[in-house]
Design an enzyme around this catalytic site. Structure first.
Site: not given
Length: 536
Positions: A194-195, A208, A254, A303
């Site tokens: 996420y940024r 997010w 993950e 973006d």
């Protein structure tokens, strides 16, 4: 500034991607061995300059870049590591994109496991269980990522070479950090990319979407009246970035998936101040918490849509500890209209998704997310059509198959005979097989990406499916003409006479797309070839 990776080796061979050390520095060494890393020693500003330079190199199909003299920070900046599909494949320990589908087949067994049918499937399940055992993460008691520790007043994000990629960006950003949270109820971790936008020397907002794991964990923490612990691992092996971007069942970690990718368990380290674990080889780790309800102004920010996203109130992360390796390397990227690194990741993930989709939607033979369609806004499905209405069913099933496809606006469904990676064939199928008043299917007012400004209402939009398959049964009210074609025997005979006819110099491969008006990818490839050919 000296090399953070040590001396480079001078030889390269097939299979090195599998043997390279599983950390960022090992991958940088691999790229340097293969002539795919360029060191920049001239001083460069992380405010606008780094991204502008990297963007040009990426558009040329050029190498990864290591900026060794970044103004304002002692850390080198690595960017464009995944700027070609070839380098993405190497990051997965593979040599050819087709190998990704074999990995996708193993992942598909985990997506929707069912009892094996026969000895062959039972053997595959047995092999997967062994893979899972080997893939379990283990703990590193002396992790490199904690060679240096800074707490409290020592925490200062200004020491990091954070990029501000676009002139209209509200602030500098972290883009390729693994954002790690844990479900407050089950304890299962979520790892997302996420940024984060810097808000002060010790805080940043995280952007997010509501469907992502981190956002789900924050909602649970808010319901329990607890802060949410967060760790951001920066500078990991790109394979872990791929694992974090892969759709997996909610109940799985993950880390386990990354272990399956790598063929060995990920080595983790316990954070110093939060109850989370991070890859022990991370270059930099930020530790902090989010207090539910505490927000900050995130954006505007350039973006992936090719526009600036608007300002949006986003969760505020307050950092109270930073750990790092000695002489850390800062890994980053930036978003924007393709081609960008995120688009290359999506092309590779496309191969991984295909077997997973086939598991859930058996009629899908192949599918493609064109990079120019922003990697997920438009999908082309090839199906083995057997009955009327099947194209509409496939489109509906696709939209609900994986979280990544929730925001896909357009789905084009074609016959399995169409090469979905050839835009000429797809356009032919649409033009020849589609009647707009019969074959367009629109879903109105569905949940949507808030960054998609084409939607009339942000966060709510429509979807369109186009049935470009051959019509069968009640789908057609008149006979269609027979598709043109020549007997295989005739084609084979001409193949054999090609040299005799004096045409051997023309070859028999795919023609140059530029001859038919398709220039973008061809021009980029020619530029990349020229850049490679001009190397001393």
């Amino acid at each position: 500034m000296g090399s953070p990776m040590g001396s480079a080796l001078t030889t390269g061979s097939k299979g090195q991607a599998r043997r390279s050390r599983r950390d960022l520095r090992g991958f940088l060494e691999l790229l340097e061995q293969r002539g795919q890393l360029r060191r920049i020693t001239a001083p460069v500003d992380p405010d606008l300059e780094v991204a502008a330079i990297a963007d040009r190199v990426l558009a040329l199909g050029g190498p990864a870049l290591l900026f060794e003299n970044v103004i304002g920070s002692p850390m080198p900046v690595a960017v464009n590591l995944l700027g070609t599909v070839e380098r993405v494949v190497w990051s997965m320990g593979m040599e050819e994109p087709e190998e990704l589908e074999a990995l996708g087949e193993r992942l598909a067994l985990l997506q929707q496991p069912r009892p094996p049918k026969g000895l062959k499937e039972a053997t595959r399940f047995g092999g997967l269980l062994l893979d899972l055992l080997k893939a379990r993460p283990d703990l590193d008691l002396t992790p490199p990522c904690q060679q240096q520790v800074f707490k409290g007043a020592e925490v200062n994000l200004d020491n990091l070479p954070l990029l501000r990629p676009w002139p209209g960006d509200a602030g500098s950003v972290i883009t390729l950090g693994l954002v790690i949270t844990k479900d407050p109820e089950t304890g299962v971790p979520n790892v997302g990319v996420y940024r984060l936008q810097k808000q002060s020397i010790n805080s940043a907002t995280v952007h997010w979407l509501s469907v992502r794991g981190g956002a789900r964990h924050l909602r649970k923490a808010a319901a329990l009246g607890k802060p949410l612990e967060v760790a951001v691992a920066i500078g990991v092996h790109p394979l872990l970035v791929m694992a974090a971007a892969t759709p997996i069942p909610v109940q799985l970690s993950e880390w386990l998936f990354a272990g399956i990718y790598a063929g060995e368990g990920v080595r983790l380290a316990r954070c110093k101040t939060v109850n989370l674990e991070v890859p022990s080889h991370s270059e930099v780790v930020l530790e902090g918490t989010i207090t539910p309800g505490e927000l900050g102004p995130d954006g505007p920010c350039g973006d992936h849509m090719g526009f600036y996203g608007g300002e949006e109130a986003s969760p505020l992360v307050r950092f109270h500890c930073v750990t790092q390796r000695r002489n850390p390397v800062f890994l980053t990227t930036f978003s924007g209209r393709p081609p960008k690194e995120e688009a290359m990741l999506a092309i590779a993930l496309n191969r991984l998704y295909t077997p997973i989709l086939r598991q859930q939607i058996p009629e899908i033979v192949d599918f493609f997310l064109p990079m120019e369609g922003l990697s997920y806004k438009l999908a082309v499905l090839a199906i083995d059509k057997a009955y009327p209405g099947q194209a509409k069913r496939a489109a509906m099933a696709f939209w609900s198959a994986l979280p990544q496809f929730t925001y896909t606006k357009f789905v084009v469904v074609v016959d399995k005979s169409i090469n979905i990676r050839d835009p000429r064939q797809v356009i032919w199928a649409i033009s020849a097989q589609v009647d707009p008043q019969r074959d367009l299917f629109v879903l109105e007012d569905t949940p949507f990406d808030s960054l998609d400004f084409a939607s009339e209402r942000l966060g709510l939009g429509g979807r369109l499916a186009i049935d470009a398959t051959t019509k069968v049964g009640p789908e057609k009210r008149h006979d269609w003409g027979e598709a043109l074609g020549r007997p295989a025997e005739l084609e084979a005979r001409i193949d054999g006479r090609w040299a005799e006819l004096g045409l051997a110099d023309l070859g028999q491969g795919e023609p140059d797309p530029a001859l038919f008006g398709y220039t973008l990818e061809h021009v980029l490839e020619r530029l990349a070839q020229g850049a490679r050919g001009s190397k001393p």
